[in-house]
Design an enzyme around this catalytic site. Structure first.
Site, PDB file in Angstrom:
ATOM      1  N   ARG A  44      -3.157  -2.998  15.107  1.00  0.00           N
ATOM      2  CA  ARG A  44      -4.060  -4.146  15.146  1.00  0.00           C
ATOM      3  C   ARG A  44      -5.454  -3.652  15.546  1.00  0.00           C
ATOM      4  O   ARG A  44      -5.590  -2.720  16.339  1.00  0.00           O
ATOM      5  CB  ARG A  44      -3.530  -5.120  16.195  1.00  0.00           C
ATOM      6  CG  ARG A  44      -4.293  -6.417  16.353  1.00  0.00           C
ATOM      7  CD  ARG A  44      -4.067  -7.341  15.225  1.00  0.00           C
ATOM      8  NE  ARG A  44      -4.413  -8.717  15.577  1.00  0.00           N
ATOM      9  CZ  ARG A  44      -4.623  -9.655  14.660  1.00  0.00           C
ATOM     10  NH1 ARG A  44      -4.531  -9.388  13.370  1.00  0.00           N
ATOM     11  NH2 ARG A  44      -4.903 -10.883  15.024  1.00  0.00           N
ATOM     12  N   THR A  59      -3.553 -12.394   4.289  1.00  0.00           N
ATOM     13  CA  THR A  59      -2.911 -11.217   4.816  1.00  0.00           C
ATOM     14  C   THR A  59      -1.983 -10.783   3.704  1.00  0.00           C
ATOM     15  O   THR A  59      -1.831 -11.492   2.727  1.00  0.00           O
ATOM     16  CB  THR A  59      -2.185 -11.661   6.098  1.00  0.00           C
ATOM     17  OG1 THR A  59      -3.186 -12.107   7.011  1.00  0.00           O
ATOM     18  CG2 THR A  59      -1.312 -10.635   6.718  1.00  0.00           C
ATOM     19  N   THR A  90      -3.855  -6.768   7.269  1.00  0.00           N
ATOM     20  CA  THR A  90      -4.825  -7.799   6.884  1.00  0.00           C
ATOM     21  C   THR A  90      -6.253  -7.420   7.219  1.00  0.00           C
ATOM     22  O   THR A  90      -6.504  -6.539   8.056  1.00  0.00           O
ATOM     23  CB  THR A  90      -4.480  -9.116   7.620  1.00  0.00           C
ATOM     24  OG1 THR A  90      -5.284 -10.167   7.118  1.00  0.00           O
ATOM     25  CG2 THR A  90      -4.694  -9.002   9.110  1.00  0.00           C
ATOM     26  N   SER A 118      -2.075 -12.214  17.087  1.00  0.00           N
ATOM     27  CA  SER A 118      -1.767 -12.333  15.663  1.00  0.00           C
ATOM     28  C   SER A 118      -0.525 -13.198  15.473  1.00  0.00           C
ATOM     29  O   SER A 118       0.225 -13.451  16.418  1.00  0.00           O
ATOM     30  CB  SER A 118      -1.509 -10.937  15.100  1.00  0.00           C
ATOM     31  OG  SER A 118      -1.016 -11.022  13.783  1.00  0.00           O
ATOM     32  N   SER A 119      -0.320 -13.639  14.237  1.00  0.00           N
ATOM     33  CA  SER A 119       0.928 -14.328  13.888  1.00  0.00           C
ATOM     34  C   SER A 119       1.769 -13.490  12.935  1.00  0.00           C
ATOM     35  O   SER A 119       2.796 -13.964  12.438  1.00  0.00           O
ATOM     36  CB  SER A 119       0.614 -15.678  13.223  1.00  0.00           C
ATOM     37  OG  SER A 119      -0.065 -16.512  14.120  1.00  0.00           O
ATOM     38  N   GLY A 121      -0.227 -15.607   5.579  1.00  0.00           N
ATOM     39  CA  GLY A 121      -0.308 -17.059   5.760  1.00  0.00           C
ATOM     40  C   GLY A 121      -0.867 -17.488   7.101  1.00  0.00           C
ATOM     41  O   GLY A 121      -0.693 -18.643   7.492  1.00  0.00           O
ATOM     42  N   GLY A 122      -1.531 -16.581   7.826  1.00  0.00           N
ATOM     43  CA  GLY A 122      -2.156 -16.966   9.099  1.00  0.00           C
ATOM     44  C   GLY A 122      -1.141 -17.594  10.027  1.00  0.00           C
ATOM     45  O   GLY A 122      -0.041 -17.069  10.223  1.00  0.00           O
TER      46      GLY A 122
HETATM   47  N1  GLY Z   1      -5.253 -12.663  10.937  1.00  0.00           N
HETATM   48  C1  GLY Z   1      -4.115 -13.471  10.959  1.00  0.00           C
HETATM   49  C2  GLY Z   1      -3.106 -13.014  11.958  1.00  0.00           C
HETATM   50  O1  GLY Z   1      -3.164 -11.873  12.382  1.00  0.00           O
HETATM   51  O2  GLY Z   1      -2.272 -13.765  12.374  1.00  0.00           O
END
Ligand code: GLY
Length: 581
Positions: free
Chosen positions: A117, A393, A411, A464-465, A485-486
């Site tokens: 990340r 993503t 992403t 993040s998700s 999909g965020g």
């Molecule tokens: N950028 C979307 C996530 O990392 O959840």
């Protein structure tokens, strides 16, 4: 012989009695498989015996398959795909972003998570993205050079290769270099580039690559050549990640940052480290769920929601019934409320992972769910777990013939990140700073709110998700999955698991089934087309604010069975491909 039979018969009778009295766990075959074929199926997955990849882009899938055929393992293919997608899927594939990789090493019988990340640059601070009036400056946190966290992708792929790879590093980047020299634009990419015009217009370096000389858009079938990106990839192939973090690429990146008031410095790049983490684990109806730990919220809340849902026989209430969807929505709300309070970078804040994923906590939450009434979001507050001990993503899954499995979600955050390319590198810059809670209680681009745990701090990773996930049965990985999909990633992955395990769908049917999503705030039950109007009527009657919106997620999944591999690339966007040999 007869005595032996008598002993055997007695043993069986005893087992039967114990089982009737509930004194034995339910008897499972050595390898209970997810369903792969049903006579009622209308859509079928791809089958292959040895190895398989599933990605959002056919050219990247082909690159991964070629590596498997050359004798590369799942990590080799995953590294090659990661670089290839940076070329052919520029809206999400990247060198200038970050993500998470989850791998199962069959020889070691071990799963491992690699966190690459992005990190907040040293010059970022808690209130950095607030205007003079104390409001979140959305243009700055989403569409400027200041929106970028220090990228992690190159370091992450290199770390994965160093720990588990088989083929030479250079070999894995060759397909991406070839593609960067020119590839035919898909219909999906042509349309997506049209939509990106607004975010790219301020940046001549981006316009020069993604639009023709006079600003005219590329059409499907035309060739996109990215010579600067090809040169960057060659440097990374020859010099390794140092080229990106200290060498010629780093210098160009920093020069571009300095020219546009960006925050990333050479020190930020040099200090960046991808991190090996222990995956988060849970058990759902006898299957082991292995997923991404913080700084992703994905694994924790996936397991939390599954734990709540395990208290009900969802197979009985059926896949798209109002009863099942109500239970799912209520469980989702409770989990997302907890997300807003407790989740953040574990190197900076204590995240109560064990408390949030505990069965006892899930039972407590399940007991709060009214079977016939939706709780309004305003009535829900983050719970009390036992304390501390883009849409754009992309996800891909890989399985090889040795039983290794890899799930990668990475992403730039929003499509094409900030829209800016670092001049001379061909590399798009992420806008991941928007995944921090710039101001407590103010929603980000995905409508997610957060608090102190996810406040901006130098060196910190934004929450993040992303939810790359492996599902095991008796120690064998039987499902590899994940999605973009965020904020919808967690619930999308959840529904793949429920459809495969509870509803016994093959992976193609599990993928195309209509999805739902609730994230506590906003208080809406978002559904895709395809849920019946009378189900919607029932849900509305129980107090849900149901809205039909565009399709959610784009899963790439592989199911492993004793017969072989079944894969499916989500059809919600065109261009994906599950392919094997
Ligand atoms: N950028 C979307 C996530 O990392 O959840």
């Amino acid at each position: 012989m007869r005595r032996c039979f008598r002993n055997h018969a007695f043993g069986l009778l005893l087992l039967l009695l114990l089982s009737i009295c509930g004194l034995l766990p339910s008897i499972q075959p050595a390898w209970a498989e997810p369903a792969v074929y049903n006579a009622r199926d209308r859509i079928h997955p791809t089958f292959a015996r040895n190895g398989m990849v599933s990605t959002q882009d056919a050219l990247a899938s082909q690159a991964g398959l070629d590596i498997l055929r050359q004798g590369g393992n799942a990590i080799d293919a995953a590294v090659a795909i990661g670089f290839a997608l940076a070329v052919t899927l520029p809206q999400a594939g990247n060198l200038g972003g970050g993500g998470f990789l989850l791998t199962y090493d069959a020889a070691q019988r071990q799963s491992e998570a690699i966190d690459f990340r992005e990190t907040a640059p040293a010059a970022a601070s808690r209130d950095f993205f607030l205007s003079a009036k104390g409001e979140v400056d959305e243009a700055r946190i989403r569409y400027s050079h200041q929106a970028s966290g220090t990228p992690g992708t190159v370091a992450g792929l290199a770390l994965a290769h160093q720990r588990h790879g088989r083929l030479p590093w250079k070999t894995l980047i060759e397909p991406a270099i070839r593609l960067a020299e020119g590839f035919p634009i898909s219909a999906e990419l042509a349309q997506s580039l049209q939509e990106a015009r607004k975010s790219m217009t301020p940046w001549p370096a981006s316009m020069k690559i993604f639009f023709k000389a006079d600003g005219v858009a590329y059409q499907a079938g035309e060739t996109l050549a990215q010579p600067d990106l090809a040169a960057s990839l060659r440097l990374i192939a020859e010099q390794g990640p140092k080229a990106f973090y200290e060498g010629a690429i780093a210098e160009k990146l920093i020069a571009d940052m300095a020219a546009h008031q960006g925050l990333i410095t050479l020190a930020d790049l040099k200090n960046y480290r991808a991190v090996v983490r222990t995956p988060v684990r849970g058990v759902y109806r006898g299957y082991e769920i292995v997923s991404m730990p913080p700084p992703s919220s994905g694994g924790v809340h996936l397991i939390q929601i599954l734990n709540i849902l395990e208290t009900w026989p969802l197979a009985e209430s059926g896949p798209a019934s109002a009863v099942t969807l109500h239970r799912m929505a209520e469980a989702m709300k409770l989990a997302y409320a907890d997300r807003s309070e407790y989740l953040g970078d574990p190197d900076f804040v204590k995240v109560p992972v064990a408390g949030l994923t505990a069965k006892a906590y899930a039972r407590e939450l399940a007991a709060r769910i009214d079977p016939n009434r939706a709780q309004p979001a305003t009535a829900i507050k983050p719970g009390q777990p036992q304390r501390y001990e883009s849409d754009q993503t992309t996800h891909y899954s890989v399985a090889d013939q040795d039983g290794n499995a890899v799930a990668v979600t990475y992403t730039l955050n929003l499509a094409y990140g900030s829209g800016a390319v670092a001049a001379g590198t061909g590399i798009l810059l992420n806008n991941e700073m928007d995944d921090f809670a710039a101001k407590p209680g103010v929603p980000n681009a995905f409508g997610l709110i957060g608090g102190d745990a996810n406040a901006v701090s130098p060196g910190k990773r934004p929450l993040s998700s992303m939810t790359p996930t492996l599902v095991f049965k008796t120690g064998q990985p039987v499902l590899i999955t994940g999605s973009p999909g965020g904020s919808r990633i967690i619930t999308t992955v959840l529904q793949i698991i429920l459809n495969v395990l509870d509803h016994q769908m093959n992976i193609a049917e599990a993928t195309v089934a209509p999805r739902i999503h609730h994230q506590w705030l906003p208080d809406e039950l978002r559904i895709e087309e395809g849920i019946s109007p009378d189900t919607v009527r029932l849900l509305t009657g129980w107090g849900h604010q149901v809205v039909i919106k565009e399709a959610m997620g784009n899963t790439q999944s592989i199911v492993r069975t004793p017969q072989g591999l079944y894969g499916f690339a989500d059809t919600r966007r065109s261009g994906g491909l599950a392919v094997g040999y």
